[in-house]
Design a protein around this motif. Structure first.
Motif, short mmCIF file in Angstrom:
data_model
loop_
_atom_site.label_atom_id
_atom_site.label_comp_id
_atom_site.label_asym_id
_atom_site.label_seq_id
_atom_site.Cartn_x
_atom_site.Cartn_y
_atom_site.Cartn_z
N UNK A 1 40.29 65.71 62.39
CA UNK A 1 39.18 65.49 63.31
C UNK A 1 37.91 65.21 62.51
N UNK A 2 37.24 64.11 62.84
CA UNK A 2 36.12 63.64 62.02
C UNK A 2 34.76 63.86 62.66
N UNK A 3 34.74 64.37 63.90
CA UNK A 3 33.46 64.57 64.56
C UNK A 3 33.56 65.75 65.52
N UNK A 4 32.49 66.53 65.58
CA UNK A 4 32.43 67.70 66.45
C UNK A 4 31.07 67.73 67.15
N UNK A 5 30.99 68.57 68.19
CA UNK A 5 29.70 68.88 68.78
C UNK A 5 29.23 67.93 69.85
N UNK A 6 30.14 67.09 70.39
CA UNK A 6 29.77 66.20 71.47
C UNK A 6 30.88 66.22 72.53
N UNK A 7 30.60 65.67 73.69
CA UNK A 7 31.55 65.65 74.80
C UNK A 7 32.88 65.04 74.35
N UNK A 8 33.98 65.80 74.60
CA UNK A 8 35.31 65.31 74.29
C UNK A 8 35.84 65.70 72.92
N UNK A 9 35.12 66.55 72.20
CA UNK A 9 35.59 66.97 70.87
C UNK A 9 36.12 68.41 70.92
N UNK A 10 37.14 68.73 70.13
CA UNK A 10 37.64 70.11 70.09
C UNK A 10 36.59 71.03 69.49
N UNK A 11 36.39 72.18 70.13
CA UNK A 11 35.34 73.09 69.68
C UNK A 11 35.89 74.46 69.26
N UNK A 12 37.12 74.82 69.71
CA UNK A 12 37.64 76.15 69.43
C UNK A 12 39.12 76.17 69.71
N UNK A 13 39.87 77.03 69.00
CA UNK A 13 41.29 77.25 69.26
C UNK A 13 41.55 78.75 69.31
N UNK A 14 42.30 79.16 70.32
CA UNK A 14 42.53 80.58 70.56
C UNK A 14 44.00 80.82 70.91
N UNK B 1 50.17 87.71 80.37
CA UNK B 1 50.59 86.49 79.68
C UNK B 1 51.14 85.47 80.69
N UNK B 2 50.67 84.21 80.65
CA UNK B 2 51.15 83.20 81.59
C UNK B 2 52.65 82.94 81.43
N UNK B 3 53.23 82.27 82.41
CA UNK B 3 54.66 81.99 82.40
C UNK B 3 55.07 81.13 81.21
N UNK B 4 54.14 80.30 80.71
CA UNK B 4 54.49 79.45 79.58
C UNK B 4 54.58 80.22 78.27
N UNK B 5 54.24 81.51 78.30
CA UNK B 5 54.42 82.37 77.14
C UNK B 5 53.28 82.28 76.14
N UNK B 6 53.52 82.82 74.95
CA UNK B 6 52.53 82.82 73.90
C UNK B 6 52.21 81.38 73.50
N UNK B 7 50.92 81.07 73.37
CA UNK B 7 50.55 79.69 73.09
C UNK B 7 49.14 79.62 72.50
N UNK B 8 48.90 78.53 71.78
CA UNK B 8 47.55 78.23 71.32
C UNK B 8 46.82 77.43 72.39
N UNK B 9 45.58 77.82 72.68
CA UNK B 9 44.75 77.14 73.67
C UNK B 9 43.62 76.41 72.96
N UNK B 10 43.55 75.09 73.18
CA UNK B 10 42.48 74.29 72.61
C UNK B 10 41.33 74.17 73.62
N UNK B 11 40.11 74.37 73.13
CA UNK B 11 38.90 74.21 73.93
C UNK B 11 38.22 72.90 73.55
N UNK B 12 37.86 72.10 74.56
CA UNK B 12 37.14 70.85 74.33
C UNK B 12 35.72 70.96 74.89
N UNK B 13 34.78 70.46 74.12
CA UNK B 13 33.38 70.44 74.54
C UNK B 13 33.17 69.44 75.67
N UNK B 14 32.39 69.85 76.70
CA UNK B 14 31.99 68.93 77.76
C UNK B 14 30.50 69.09 78.03
N UNK B 15 29.91 68.07 78.62
CA UNK B 15 28.49 68.13 78.93
C UNK B 15 28.22 68.98 80.17
N UNK B 16 29.16 68.98 81.11
CA UNK B 16 28.99 69.67 82.38
C UNK B 16 30.36 70.17 82.83
#
Length: 256
Positions: free
Chosen positions: A131-144, A195-210
């Motif tokens: 990933x080459x850019x962060x901090x704007x709408x549509x970019x990954x901001x966190x993984x949990x 825990x959801x039915x899909x089980x243990x998983x990584x959740x990606x957060x994407x930045x949005x303006x609204x």
């Protein structure tokens, strides 16, 4: 908008999604996040890279008919040596399901599963830095990582990637933040019986303006809102799914 220049080993450096309908998925995320697309490595089948202002953000591929892969956003963690990291994953109780293999001149990758069953990737960069850019709408901001409890699986990630682990001290909140060089890069969230039915998983957060507007767009584009917009420690967030069921979080961060 900030550009990424280097990924310390263990840092989430890429997110990738494997789906059945590649064209329809490009239409969904292109409309939601403003992504454009260019061809990527084809070692695992047809694959495109999502771009914002010509800079790479994420990847989407078509699931090969010969493979059973989850329809889920998968974070890739940076490594200087994919083969050594893959061996460490195995020695610490994880499983390497794909690779390590070369993605053309882009780099070397493997897809693994931690001892709790969550899928993640490792990426040794070459021509493709991630990933080459962060901090704007549509970019990954966190993984949990969403998991029943954090202590056991936390030891796995600490051993494999050398994270410094910081626990949130609370009687009813099981949460570990993973740090590299004093900087938080990801987290583990223990949810117990919730825990959801899909089980243990990584959740990606994407930045949005609204957050509200993005959640509305998700539904208009054929996706679902699984948890409506709400306030969290990181900002205003909602949990949503694309038309094929890949779950992700949209968040308007507190810094906006």
């Amino acid at each position: 908008m900030t550009e990424a220049t280097r990924h310390t080993p263990g840092t989430p450096c890429w997110v990738s999604l494997m789906v059945h309908g590649l064209d329809a998925t490009q239409d969904f995320y292109g409309a939601l996040f403003g992504w454009e697309f260019s061809p990527g490595p084809q070692q695992l089948g047809p694959y495109v890279r999502a771009l914002i202002d010509g800079k790479e953000v994420a990847g989407i591929g078509r699931i090969p008919s010969s493979r059973q892969l989850p329809i889920a956003w998968t974070p890739y963690l940076a490594t200087d040596d994919a083969d050594v990291t893959a061996e460490t994953i195995r020695s610490r109780g994880g499983t390497v399901g794909v690779g390590p293999l070369d993605a053309g001149a882009a780099g070397r990758l493997a897809i693994a599963t931690d001892p709790g069953g969550a899928v993640f990737g490792i990426w040794q960069r070459a021509a493709h830095r991630g990933t080459a850019v962060y901090g704007t709408h549509g970019t990954p901001v966190w993984n949990e990582l969403v998991t029943p409890e954090t202590s056991f699986v936390g030891k796995f990630y600490e051993a494999v990637f050398g994270y410094e682990v910081e626990a949130v001290v609370s009687a009813d909140f099981d949460y570990l933040t993973l740090h590299l060089a004093g900087r938080p890069v990801a987290a583990l969230h223990g949810v117990g019986q919730a825990l959801p039915r899909r089980g243990t998983h990584w959740m990606t957060h994407f930045e949005v303006e609204d957050t509200e507007e993005a959640a509305r767009q998700v539904v208009e584009l054929g996706g679902q809102v699984l948890q409506p917009p709400r306030d969290g420690s990181s900002g205003r967030l909602a949990t949503v799914a694309d038309p094929e069921g890949a779950v992700f979080t949209i968040v308007r961060t507190a810094s906006r």
